[in-house]
Scaffold this motif. Sequence first.
Motif, PDB file in Angstrom:
ATOM      1  N   PHE A 133     -45.679  86.746 113.004  1.00  0.00           N
ATOM      2  CA  PHE A 133     -45.524  87.344 111.685  1.00  0.00           C
ATOM      3  C   PHE A 133     -45.294  86.272 110.624  1.00  0.00           C
ATOM      4  N   ALA A 134     -44.386  85.355 110.918  1.00  0.00           N
ATOM      5  CA  ALA A 134     -44.102  84.285 109.964  1.00  0.00           C
ATOM      6  C   ALA A 134     -45.303  83.361 109.813  1.00  0.00           C
ATOM      7  N   GLU A 135     -45.986  83.088 110.898  1.00  0.00           N
ATOM      8  CA  GLU A 135     -47.142  82.181 110.839  1.00  0.00           C
ATOM      9  C   GLU A 135     -48.274  82.758 109.992  1.00  0.00           C
ATOM     10  N   TYR A 136     -48.564  84.037 110.149  1.00  0.00           N
ATOM     11  CA  TYR A 136     -49.638  84.645 109.364  1.00  0.00           C
ATOM     12  C   TYR A 136     -49.239  84.778 107.896  1.00  0.00           C
ATOM     13  N   SER A 137     -47.972  85.074 107.638  1.00  0.00           N
ATOM     14  CA  SER A 137     -47.504  85.129 106.251  1.00  0.00           C
ATOM     15  C   SER A 137     -47.629  83.762 105.602  1.00  0.00           C
ATOM     16  N   ARG A 138     -47.299  82.713 106.346  1.00  0.00           N
ATOM     17  CA  ARG A 138     -47.390  81.340 105.822  1.00  0.00           C
ATOM     18  C   ARG A 138     -48.836  80.966 105.528  1.00  0.00           C
ATOM     19  N   GLU A 139     -49.723  81.346 106.437  1.00  0.00           N
ATOM     20  CA  GLU A 139     -51.122  80.962 106.289  1.00  0.00           C
ATOM     21  C   GLU A 139     -51.816  81.705 105.155  1.00  0.00           C
ATOM     22  N   PHE A 140     -51.593  83.011 105.055  1.00  0.00           N
ATOM     23  CA  PHE A 140     -52.368  83.820 104.118  1.00  0.00           C
ATOM     24  C   PHE A 140     -51.646  84.131 102.812  1.00  0.00           C
ATOM     25  N   LEU A 141     -50.323  83.953 102.759  1.00  0.00           N
ATOM     26  CA  LEU A 141     -49.582  84.275 101.539  1.00  0.00           C
ATOM     27  C   LEU A 141     -48.848  83.077 100.951  1.00  0.00           C
ATOM     28  N   GLY A 142     -48.603  82.060 101.752  1.00  0.00           N
ATOM     29  CA  GLY A 142     -47.925  80.882 101.243  1.00  0.00           C
ATOM     30  C   GLY A 142     -46.662  80.576 102.011  1.00  0.00           C
ATOM     31  N   ARG A 151     -46.285  73.066 101.471  1.00  0.00           N
ATOM     32  CA  ARG A 151     -47.315  73.134 102.500  1.00  0.00           C
ATOM     33  C   ARG A 151     -47.719  74.576 102.779  1.00  0.00           C
ATOM     34  N   ARG A 152     -48.989  74.813 102.701  1.00  0.00           N
ATOM     35  CA  ARG A 152     -49.553  76.100 103.090  1.00  0.00           C
ATOM     36  C   ARG A 152     -50.412  75.841 104.314  1.00  0.00           C
ATOM     37  N   ARG A 153     -50.150  76.544 105.399  1.00  0.00           N
ATOM     38  CA  ARG A 153     -50.870  76.272 106.627  1.00  0.00           C
ATOM     39  C   ARG A 153     -52.369  76.452 106.417  1.00  0.00           C
ATOM     40  N   GLU A 154     -53.122  75.453 106.798  1.00  0.00           N
ATOM     41  CA  GLU A 154     -54.572  75.516 106.639  1.00  0.00           C
ATOM     42  C   GLU A 154     -55.163  76.424 107.705  1.00  0.00           C
ATOM     43  N   PRO A 155     -55.950  77.450 107.318  1.00  0.00           N
ATOM     44  CA  PRO A 155     -56.546  78.330 108.315  1.00  0.00           C
ATOM     45  C   PRO A 155     -57.341  77.526 109.340  1.00  0.00           C
ATOM     46  N   GLU A 156     -57.212  77.927 110.598  1.00  0.00           N
ATOM     47  CA  GLU A 156     -57.812  77.161 111.688  1.00  0.00           C
ATOM     48  C   GLU A 156     -59.306  76.936 111.492  1.00  0.00           C
ATOM     49  N   PHE A 157     -60.029  77.967 111.071  1.00  0.00           N
ATOM     50  CA  PHE A 157     -61.473  77.881 111.078  1.00  0.00           C
ATOM     51  C   PHE A 157     -62.046  77.225 109.828  1.00  0.00           C
ATOM     52  N   GLU A 158     -61.205  77.045 108.784  1.00  0.00           N
ATOM     53  CA  GLU A 158     -61.688  76.342 107.617  1.00  0.00           C
ATOM     54  C   GLU A 158     -61.855  74.850 107.896  1.00  0.00           C
ATOM     55  N   LYS A 159     -61.268  74.380 109.017  1.00  0.00           N
ATOM     56  CA  LYS A 159     -61.342  72.965 109.330  1.00  0.00           C
ATOM     57  C   LYS A 159     -62.623  72.627 110.090  1.00  0.00           C
ATOM     58  N   LEU A 160     -63.414  73.658 110.456  1.00  0.00           N
ATOM     59  CA  LEU A 160     -64.617  73.405 111.255  1.00  0.00           C
ATOM     60  C   LEU A 160     -65.847  73.214 110.367  1.00  0.00           C
TER      61      LEU A 160
END
Length: 480
Positions: A90-99, A471-480
């Motif tokens: 829950f925290a990881e997805y909130s960090r990635e998509f909301l900040g 730091r906003r977690r960079e979505p995994e697939f944007e790095k590909l």
Amino acid sequence: MTSAQVAKEHEGGEGNRPEEGYERGLGSRQVQMIAIGGAIGVGLFLGAGANIAKAGPSLILMYALAGVIIFFIMRALGELLLYRPVTGSFAEYSREFLGPFFGYFTGWTYWLMWVVTGMAELTAAAIYINYWFPGIPQWVTALVFLIVLFVANLISVKLFGEIEFWFSMVKVTAILGMIVIGLGVLTLGFSQAGDTAAVSNLWAFDGFFPKGVGSSLMTLQGVMFAYLAVELVGVTAGESDDPEKTLPKAINTLPWRIALFYVGALTVILCVVKWTEFADEGSPFVKAFEVIGIPAAAGIVNFVVLTAALSSCNSGMYSTGRMLRTLAENGEAPRVFRKLSSTKTPALGTGVSVIFMGIGVVLNYTVPEKAFGYVTSVATAAGIWTWLMILVSHVRYRRAVVAGRLPSSAFPAPGGAKLSWVAIVFLLFVTGLIAYDADARVCLYVMGGWYVALVIGWSVLKRRDPQVTARRREPEFEKL
């Protein structure tokens, strides 16, 4: 490239930090039973009695309505879990998509939810033991349970899963037994309730909504408390041995679990026992067993409710330690919480959480009985925030998929983001009901104070390490 391929390619990399080092020790059998047990708690065994007195047979509809929304939430979570299965999801997805702030706030709020729930459940468990052993001081029983469950959580995740499996088995068996016996009374007419048990009891006494639609809607806040912990399967993601198979299976069984354990059980009970016989206090299961004439009914249900309380506390210890580690991995909690024990469990984070739960035992021993209701209302408010963050994160993820920035998950939610919006509106409506209820709205004041405390903590983090809060977690697939 599929989500599974990407996850495998990045295994051990930055994207997998929160689950790094954990043992994938939860098998399909355990994850399935954790998911089942998460949908059955004290909210059903005890709380349903007071709600029946408030709403009559219409409570069945309230559980069904809330159950549909819970399914929407879990399917949204399932899509995110198959996108990136991590502990502390829950925290990881909130960090990635909301900040970063939302990840920080969600992680700490979910920790709070389980700590206050643990406070209440430990105290409740001690009271249940007093039913058989009134001479044992309440604080002694609570302390023993606290230590035993803490040690079990420290040994290994496999032991946690096994304990939760058997706790859930007791709850499931009790409900199935009630349903089978109730159906026997209705169809064959045996037992002391045979002459009065009938399906017509659902509408024969002032109708299906005997106290009006408004009174029925006001029970939704209690109903939502009963569903707390269904999202626990998301916390197990980083320790499931095959998340791409076990998690969808666990989530897809949710509709029949809700239909059977909540809607089915309440329907049978209200056919066997007229709703007018239920009081504001007491378990509907005890009442039904007494009317049917089963010996030692109160003792049987007392054992089941004790199991439900210990199961909830066990899950709380599991969740809080892992959420603290997720926060520490992102610099939002002391770094020392990142360490794992030799058995690959977050021992320190779990230990600190247990200390706070222990404080709750002492406090609940000295305050009035109404404090138990206040604590559970705080847990409900914290749970609603967690569910909202899951839904909003899902909406943002779906937008990224449509825009082509992220690939589709292997487990897409039906209806895409539309049903998530429906669930968001529903949860905001329930929050409004809580604000309207003079007794329940105290939890909103507590959550307001919690928000202020977390904002202060965020400001401290910002001064100490600006990179953490930026730091906003960079979505995994944007790095590909």
